[in-house]
Design a protein around this motif. Structure first.
Motif, PDB file in Angstrom:
ATOM      1  N   LEU A 290      15.687 129.121  10.229  1.00  0.00           N
ATOM      2  CA  LEU A 290      15.390 129.352   8.818  1.00  0.00           C
ATOM      3  C   LEU A 290      16.523 128.893   7.910  1.00  0.00           C
ATOM      4  CD1 LEU A 290      13.710 132.873   9.056  1.00  0.00           C
ATOM      5  CD2 LEU A 290      12.652 130.618   9.074  1.00  0.00           C
ATOM      6  N   GLY A 291      17.542 128.251   8.481  1.00  0.00           N
ATOM      7  CA  GLY A 291      18.646 127.772   7.664  1.00  0.00           C
ATOM      8  C   GLY A 291      18.220 126.651   6.741  1.00  0.00           C
ATOM      9  N   THR A 292      18.923 126.509   5.648  1.00  0.00           N
ATOM     10  CA  THR A 292      18.653 125.431   4.690  1.00  0.00           C
ATOM     11  C   THR A 292      19.949 124.692   4.411  1.00  0.00           C
ATOM     12  OG1 THR A 292      19.044 126.916   2.810  1.00  0.00           O
ATOM     13  CG2 THR A 292      16.777 126.697   3.604  1.00  0.00           C
ATOM     14  N   ASP A 293      19.801 123.442   4.005  1.00  0.00           N
ATOM     15  CA  ASP A 293      20.943 122.612   3.635  1.00  0.00           C
ATOM     16  C   ASP A 293      22.018 122.671   4.713  1.00  0.00           C
ATOM     17  OD1 ASP A 293      19.635 121.913   1.313  1.00  0.00           O
ATOM     18  OD2 ASP A 293      20.469 123.596   0.184  1.00  0.00           O
ATOM     19  N   GLU A 294      23.204 123.178   4.355  1.00  0.00           N
ATOM     20  CA  GLU A 294      24.325 123.151   5.268  1.00  0.00           C
ATOM     21  C   GLU A 294      24.093 124.003   6.514  1.00  0.00           C
ATOM     22  OE1 GLU A 294      27.711 121.427   6.407  1.00  0.00           O
ATOM     23  OE2 GLU A 294      26.592 121.044   4.566  1.00  0.00           O
ATOM     24  N   GLN A 295      23.229 125.012   6.416  1.00  0.00           N
ATOM     25  CA  GLN A 295      22.963 125.888   7.550  1.00  0.00           C
ATOM     26  C   GLN A 295      21.912 125.310   8.497  1.00  0.00           C
ATOM     27  OE1 GLN A 295      21.679 129.443   5.634  1.00  0.00           O
ATOM     28  NE2 GLN A 295      23.744 130.142   5.160  1.00  0.00           N
ATOM     29  N   ASN A 296      21.213 124.304   8.066  1.00  0.00           N
ATOM     30  CA  ASN A 296      20.135 123.749   8.875  1.00  0.00           C
ATOM     31  C   ASN A 296      20.711 122.821   9.941  1.00  0.00           C
ATOM     32  OD1 ASN A 296      17.719 122.918   9.864  1.00  0.00           O
ATOM     33  ND2 ASN A 296      17.066 121.811   8.043  1.00  0.00           N
ATOM     34  N   LEU A 297      20.489 123.161  11.199  1.00  0.00           N
ATOM     35  CA  LEU A 297      21.047 122.381  12.295  1.00  0.00           C
ATOM     36  C   LEU A 297      20.055 121.358  12.837  1.00  0.00           C
ATOM     37  CD1 LEU A 297      22.789 125.270  14.266  1.00  0.00           C
ATOM     38  CD2 LEU A 297      23.703 123.879  12.413  1.00  0.00           C
ATOM     39  N   ALA A 298      18.858 121.297  12.260  1.00  0.00           N
ATOM     40  CA  ALA A 298      17.806 120.400  12.718  1.00  0.00           C
ATOM     41  C   ALA A 298      17.722 119.184  11.798  1.00  0.00           C
ATOM     42  CB  ALA A 298      16.464 121.147  12.756  1.00  0.00           C
ATOM     43  N   GLN A 299      16.839 118.249  12.167  1.00  0.00           N
ATOM     44  CA  GLN A 299      16.582 117.090  11.314  1.00  0.00           C
ATOM     45  C   GLN A 299      15.090 117.013  11.022  1.00  0.00           C
ATOM     46  OE1 GLN A 299      14.624 114.632  12.745  1.00  0.00           O
ATOM     47  NE2 GLN A 299      15.070 114.602  14.918  1.00  0.00           N
ATOM     48  N   ARG A 300      14.728 116.313   9.976  1.00  0.00           N
ATOM     49  CA  ARG A 300      13.325 116.199   9.568  1.00  0.00           C
ATOM     50  C   ARG A 300      12.755 114.805   9.839  1.00  0.00           C
ATOM     51  NH1 ARG A 300      13.076 115.349   3.069  1.00  0.00           N
ATOM     52  NH2 ARG A 300      14.656 113.709   2.942  1.00  0.00           N
ATOM     53  N   ILE A 301      13.569 113.917  10.400  1.00  0.00           N
ATOM     54  CA  ILE A 301      13.145 112.537  10.632  1.00  0.00           C
ATOM     55  C   ILE A 301      11.916 112.497  11.524  1.00  0.00           C
ATOM     56  CG2 ILE A 301      13.825 110.346  11.674  1.00  0.00           C
ATOM     57  CD1 ILE A 301      16.718 111.026  10.810  1.00  0.00           C
ATOM     58  N   SER A 302      11.903 113.318  12.587  1.00  0.00           N
ATOM     59  CA  SER A 302      10.777 113.319  13.529  1.00  0.00           C
ATOM     60  C   SER A 302       9.468 113.600  12.824  1.00  0.00           C
ATOM     61  CB  SER A 302      11.010 114.360  14.631  1.00  0.00           C
ATOM     62  OG  SER A 302      12.147 114.045  15.394  1.00  0.00           O
ATOM     63  N   HIS A 303       9.468 114.542  11.905  1.00  0.00           N
ATOM     64  CA  HIS A 303       8.232 114.928  11.226  1.00  0.00           C
ATOM     65  C   HIS A 303       7.749 113.834  10.292  1.00  0.00           C
ATOM     66  CE1 HIS A 303       7.660 119.226  12.388  1.00  0.00           C
ATOM     67  NE2 HIS A 303       8.890 119.025  12.818  1.00  0.00           N
ATOM     68  N   PHE A 304       8.659 113.193   9.585  1.00  0.00           N
ATOM     69  CA  PHE A 304       8.241 112.120   8.697  1.00  0.00           C
ATOM     70  C   PHE A 304       7.657 110.946   9.484  1.00  0.00           C
ATOM     71  CE2 PHE A 304      10.975 114.044   5.364  1.00  0.00           C
ATOM     72  CZ  PHE A 304      10.043 114.045   4.345  1.00  0.00           C
ATOM     73  N   LEU A 305       8.256 110.636  10.636  1.00  0.00           N
ATOM     74  CA  LEU A 305       7.749 109.535  11.441  1.00  0.00           C
ATOM     75  C   LEU A 305       6.403 109.891  12.058  1.00  0.00           C
ATOM     76  CD1 LEU A 305      11.023 108.386  13.244  1.00  0.00           C
ATOM     77  CD2 LEU A 305       9.970 107.409  11.208  1.00  0.00           C
ATOM     78  N   ASN A 306       6.265 111.119  12.559  1.00  0.00           N
ATOM     79  CA  ASN A 306       5.017 111.542  13.173  1.00  0.00           C
ATOM     80  C   ASN A 306       3.872 111.609  12.156  1.00  0.00           C
ATOM     81  OD1 ASN A 306       3.571 114.649  13.848  1.00  0.00           O
ATOM     82  ND2 ASN A 306       3.132 112.844  15.073  1.00  0.00           N
ATOM     83  N   ASP A 307       4.166 112.062  10.957  1.00  0.00           N
ATOM     84  CA  ASP A 307       3.126 112.159   9.934  1.00  0.00           C
ATOM     85  C   ASP A 307       2.753 110.794   9.365  1.00  0.00           C
ATOM     86  OD1 ASP A 307       3.144 114.863  10.294  1.00  0.00           O
ATOM     87  OD2 ASP A 307       4.421 115.280   8.569  1.00  0.00           O
ATOM     88  N   GLY A 308       3.619 109.812   9.535  1.00  0.00           N
ATOM     89  CA  GLY A 308       3.338 108.468   9.033  1.00  0.00           C
ATOM     90  C   GLY A 308       3.434 108.334   7.535  1.00  0.00           C
ATOM     91  N   ASN A 309       3.850 109.404   6.862  1.00  0.00           N
ATOM     92  CA  ASN A 309       3.768 109.383   5.399  1.00  0.00           C
ATOM     93  C   ASN A 309       5.054 108.984   4.714  1.00  0.00           C
ATOM     94  OD1 ASN A 309       5.361 111.588   5.799  1.00  0.00           O
ATOM     95  ND2 ASN A 309       4.020 113.065   4.807  1.00  0.00           N
ATOM     96  N   ARG A 310       5.954 108.360   5.426  1.00  0.00           N
ATOM     97  CA  ARG A 310       7.163 107.885   4.790  1.00  0.00           C
ATOM     98  C   ARG A 310       7.441 106.415   5.116  1.00  0.00           C
ATOM     99  NH1 ARG A 310      12.135 109.919   2.757  1.00  0.00           N
ATOM    100  NH2 ARG A 310      10.910 111.731   2.160  1.00  0.00           N
ATOM    101  N   ILE A 311       7.250 106.036   6.368  1.00  0.00           N
ATOM    102  CA  ILE A 311       7.714 104.720   6.781  1.00  0.00           C
ATOM    103  C   ILE A 311       6.788 104.153   7.847  1.00  0.00           C
ATOM    104  CG2 ILE A 311       9.333 105.827   8.388  1.00  0.00           C
ATOM    105  CD1 ILE A 311      11.236 103.469   7.906  1.00  0.00           C
ATOM    106  N   GLN A 312       6.314 102.944   7.619  1.00  0.00           N
ATOM    107  CA  GLN A 312       5.432 102.240   8.539  1.00  0.00           C
ATOM    108  C   GLN A 312       6.098 100.947   9.012  1.00  0.00           C
ATOM    109  OE1 GLN A 312       1.944 102.515   9.665  1.00  0.00           O
ATOM    110  NE2 GLN A 312       2.396 104.683   9.293  1.00  0.00           N
ATOM    111  N   ALA A 313       5.779 100.551  10.235  1.00  0.00           N
ATOM    112  CA  ALA A 313       6.283  99.270  10.752  1.00  0.00           C
ATOM    113  C   ALA A 313       5.654  98.120   9.971  1.00  0.00           C
ATOM    114  CB  ALA A 313       5.959  99.138  12.231  1.00  0.00           C
ATOM    115  N   THR A 314       6.418  97.066   9.744  1.00  0.00           N
ATOM    116  CA  THR A 314       5.857  95.870   9.128  1.00  0.00           C
ATOM    117  C   THR A 314       4.751  95.298  10.018  1.00  0.00           C
ATOM    118  OG1 THR A 314       7.617  94.595  10.174  1.00  0.00           O
ATOM    119  CG2 THR A 314       7.932  95.170   7.864  1.00  0.00           C
TER     120      THR A 314
END
Length: 636
Positions: A290-314
């Protein structure tokens, strides 16, 4: 830079219990507050500060995985391909006020500030360390902080202002300290190489060495091998192949690194800190979810890639993946498939047949495609993926999903990444900064520059063999390491006998390395912008991929009648009529076309960005506006 750093520094000063007056009117000292001298008293305090420096590396803006690929031939924003997106990184309209330009700068200097806190305190304390063990422990802390600082200056040097940035070797304590003139690009490079060399001389060589020396609890700490690999890359970045070669050979031969057997081991969290990993950013969801900002030890990259809603391959890169040739003699490429009717309908309970994998395992480990029946996602075929309420299906906006840095190989019924409240936008998958495969490809480039085709092929083919691809060159070549009945060699640069044979040469293998091996093996990793810049082909490559037009087709999926059509997510070159893959054909029956011809207007990638790109303006990010506003000496 004063404004930039002060925004970040003041909270850190509080966290570290360092209260400094910024004006003469605040000259009274709180007798109950910890001062710099009273907080930093022993190696335990130094390690606490060092942990904060490591935590700074978790800022996703340093690697920039969710925006840096837009600048290159690797990725596009998810929503549109042809139209102006309004994304300044993709459109090559970014300037000194663009958020990503500022955020990456801030993230790097945050880490430098924290490393400098540790180093300043170490200088004050080192005379108190008595005995060999205490002295060595202090030196190791110093070496880690200097290596972190060196890495961050490597990033800044290669990202901003043609390499000229301000160099801070201590913590600023006054207004004047923030008014830092910029060091030349050469001075910055010399500085960070010295920092990294100190790491080579004083740090455990690898993760295994950290394990043996200090236990598993120290995994994730910076290593001598990483410092040496980064120095090698710094020479490659200026096309100094002779110096780079020396460092690369030492990294390959004297640290015990090896390619993992399965590419998935490098990206999915199943084998972190493995023998291919030279350095990776350590994330976890085991504590403080439940940490935020500096307390958050996780990353959100996996979720953005899995959802496809941020970055697509050319589209260009997607077709490169699809064109790779699995080796027909390699048993790893035999898969069991159910038979299909001639019209593509699945026969429930039909015969099982062993057929050749149609798409490569490198693609199956890196990128999804709706018609890849041999590489499941979260336990589902790609065409079936999306039935679970948490999972986005392949669609017009999401023709592909990145599988790197996700848990795609976990069979959870197609649920995708965990979207429950506590795990939402949090992932514990580590993100690699450098792994051995990149070192092999850099070394192969050095060999090509020397004219040694055989050695270049040796290292390229090691990577290709790991993904069970047809290998390049001749099995009789001195560098051929896999001349056996389960390996196919082809002395044909495009591996396509139908269009005539073009023997592998120094020139065409160099092109192949740049525009096939590196982007397919290292997509979203490494720093593609550095390669395009040092090769002098950045604008040419954007213009090249922008010239091609693509159509978007419906994909008809008849497996047990589930979700029969995926709409407009099957991208093919304009004018090309997509067909079912070979593995779904009956050998003696005509091929069925299972894809509806429902095209979008022709799509094009990087159309605006290729027109806007100017090497003088866009090869590096500019100095951020906040730095110019706050640093009176930025232009001196």
């Amino acid at each position: 830079m004063k404004k930039t750093l002060l925004k970040r520094v003041i909270p850190l000063l509080l966290i570290a219990f360092i209260f400094q007056a910024c004006d003469d009117q605040f000259d009274q000292v709180n007798p109950n507050a910890l001062t710099n001298e009273s907080f930093w008293t022993n190696t335990g305090d130094l390690n606490s500060g060092l942990n904060a420096a490591y935590a700074a590396l978790r800022d996703e803006n340093i690697l920039g995985i969710l925006f840096e690929p837009y600048r290159t031939d690797i990725a596009v924003p998810y929503s549109q391909r042809s139209n102006v997106t309004g994304n300044p990184i993709y459109d090559q309209t970014f300037d000194l006020t663009t958020d990503q330009v500022q955020d990456k700068w801030d993230a790097c200097f945050m880490g430098i500030f924290r490393a400098n806190q540790v180093l300043d305190a170490y200088e004050d304390l080192k005379s108190t360390f008595v005995g060999e063990e205490a002295i060595n422990s202090g030196i190791r802390i110093e070496a880690q902080a200097r290596a972190i600082r060196g890495y961050l200056y490597y990033v800044l040097h290669n990202s901003y202002n043609q390499g000229s940035v301000p160099v801070f070797t201590t913590v600023p304590t006054s207004f004047d300290d923030f008014q830092k003139t910029f060091s030349s690009a050469e001075e910055v490079k010399t500085f960070y190489r010295q920092e990294l060399q100190y790491g080579i001389d004083n740090l455990p060589a690898t993760y295994n060495a950290w394990r043996e020396d200090a236990g598993n609890g120290n995994l994730g700490r910076i290593t001598g091998g990483f410092c040496e690999a980064l120095i090698a890359k710094s020479y490659m970045n200026e096309n100094d192949f002779a110096n780079a070669k020396t460092y690369l050979e030492n990294v390959m031969n004297n640290y015990g690194y090896r390619l993992m057997d399965d590419l998935a081991q490098c990206f999915t969290g199943i084998d972190e800190f493995n023998d291919e990993s030279i350095f990776e950013i350590n994330y976890t969801t085991d504590v403080n979810l439940l940490g935020t900002d500096e307390q958050n030890l996780a990353q959100r990259i996996s979720h953005f890639l899995n959802d496809g809603n941020r970055i697509q391959a050319t589209s260009w890169l997607t077709l490169k993946y699809r064109a790779e040739r699995p080796d027909p003699n390699d048993p790893a490429n035999l898969v069991t498939r159910e038979t299909f009717e001639n019209n593509g309908d699945y026969i429930e309970g039909g015969d099982q047949v062993d057929v050749l994998r149609y798409y490569s395992l490198r693609m199956g480990n890196s990128l999804s495609s709706v018609d890849d029946w041999d590489s499941k996602m979260y336990g589902e075929y790609p065409a079936e993926y999306g039935r679970h309420p948490n999972a986005a299906p392949h669609a017009k906006q999401f023709p592909n999903f990145w599988k790197k840095f996700t848990h795609w190989n976990v069979p959870n019924g197609g649920a995708g990444e965990d979207e429950s409240t506590e795990y939402d936008n949090k992932s514990g998958i580590n993100i690699p900064v450098i792994r051995l495969a990149e070192i092999y490809l850099l070394y192969a480039e050095c060999m090509l520059e020397e004219g040694d085709l055989s050695e270049a092929l040796r290292y390229i083919n090691r990577i290709r063999k790991r993904s069970h691809l047809i290998l390049l060159g001749k099995s009789t070549d001195p560098g051929a390491e896999y001349a056996n009945a389960t390996t196919t060699y082809m002395d044909d640069i495009d591996l396509d006998a139908s269009n005539g044979e073009e023997a592998v040469t120094i020139a065409n293998l160099t092109e192949h390395l740049r525009f096939t091996e590196k982007p397919l093996e290292l997509a979203l990793e490494s720093e593609r912008y550095l390669d395009l810049r040092r090769w002098g082909v950045w604008k040419d490559q954007l213009e090249y991929i922008a010239q091609f037009e693509y159509d978007a087709y419906h994909y008809k999926n008849n497996v047990q009648g589930k979700n029969p059509v995926r709409w407009r997510n099957y991208i093919v070159p304009a004018g090309f009529e997509p067909q079912l893959p070979y593995r779904m054909r009956f050998p003696d029956k005509p091929q069925a076309n299972n894809n509806r011809r429902a095209k979008e207007p022709h799509l094009r990638d990087h159309l605006i960005g290729s027109q806007n790109f100017n090497a003088d303006l866009h090869s590096y990010f500019p100095i951020p506006q906040d730095e110019i506003n706050a640093n009176l000496n930025w232009d001196k």
